[in-house]
Design a protein around this motif. Structure first.
Motif, short mmCIF file in Angstrom:
data_model
loop_
_atom_site.label_atom_id
_atom_site.label_comp_id
_atom_site.label_asym_id
_atom_site.label_seq_id
_atom_site.Cartn_x
_atom_site.Cartn_y
_atom_site.Cartn_z
N TRP A 118 1.67 64.40 -19.73
CA TRP A 118 1.19 64.78 -21.18
C TRP A 118 0.65 63.80 -22.11
CZ3 TRP A 118 -0.82 68.42 -23.64
CH2 TRP A 118 -0.88 68.42 -25.11
N ASN A 119 1.34 62.46 -22.08
CA ASN A 119 0.84 61.26 -22.91
C ASN A 119 -0.52 60.70 -22.38
OD1 ASN A 119 3.02 61.25 -24.48
ND2 ASN A 119 4.33 59.95 -23.29
N ARG A 155 -3.35 63.13 -23.38
CA ARG A 155 -3.49 62.97 -24.86
C ARG A 155 -4.18 61.53 -25.26
NH1 ARG A 155 -4.08 66.48 -28.69
NH2 ARG A 155 -3.05 65.32 -30.12
N THR A 156 -3.82 60.72 -24.46
CA THR A 156 -4.62 59.33 -24.82
C THR A 156 -5.97 59.36 -24.02
OG1 THR A 156 -2.48 58.23 -24.21
CG2 THR A 156 -4.47 56.82 -23.85
N MET A 207 -7.64 62.39 -23.33
CA MET A 207 -8.31 63.23 -23.95
C MET A 207 -9.10 64.04 -22.96
SD MET A 207 -7.05 63.65 -26.73
CE MET A 207 -7.86 64.98 -27.53
N PRO A 240 -5.39 68.46 -22.83
CA PRO A 240 -5.20 67.75 -24.13
C PRO A 240 -5.75 68.98 -25.50
CG PRO A 240 -6.82 66.71 -23.36
CD PRO A 240 -6.28 67.49 -22.36
N TRP A 241 -6.61 69.56 -25.21
CA TRP A 241 -7.33 70.61 -26.04
C TRP A 241 -6.65 71.95 -26.33
CZ3 TRP A 241 -10.39 67.54 -28.65
CH2 TRP A 241 -10.81 66.37 -27.79
N ARG A 292 1.68 73.25 -25.34
CA ARG A 292 2.06 72.31 -24.13
C ARG A 292 2.58 73.12 -23.26
NH1 ARG A 292 6.15 67.00 -24.72
NH2 ARG A 292 6.18 66.69 -22.42
#
Length: 59
Positions: A13-14, A17-18, A20, A54-55, A59
Motif C-alpha cells: 500500500w505504501n 501511494r508513493t 502513484m 492508489p487512485w 483500501r
C-alpha cells in the motif's frame, strides 16, 4: 520478499501511494513480494494476492 503477509500488505500500500501506480502483492516460493502491476508478466509463476490501486478510494 517477506514471510509476513501483514508486513507485505503494508509495504504494498505504501509503495502504491508513493509511486502513484497500481502494485500487485503476490506469493512465490512461499514468500510474499510486491511489483508494479505493469511489470508482471502472465508467464511468471506468481500467485496474485491483491492489487493495490492508489487512485481507488477504498483500501
Amino acid at each position: 520478499m517477506s514471510h509476513n503477509l501483514d508486513l507485505a500488505q503494508n509495504h504494498a500500500w505504501n509503495l502504491a501511494r508513493t509511486l502513484m501506480v497500481p502494485v500487485t502483492l503476490f506469493r512465490a516460493s512461499g514468500e510474499y513480494g510486491v511489483l508494479p502491476t505493469a511489470d508482471i508478466d502472465d508467464a511468471d509463476d506468481l500467485e496474485v494476492i491483491h492489487e493495490f490501486d492508489p487512485w481507488s478510494p477504498a483500501r
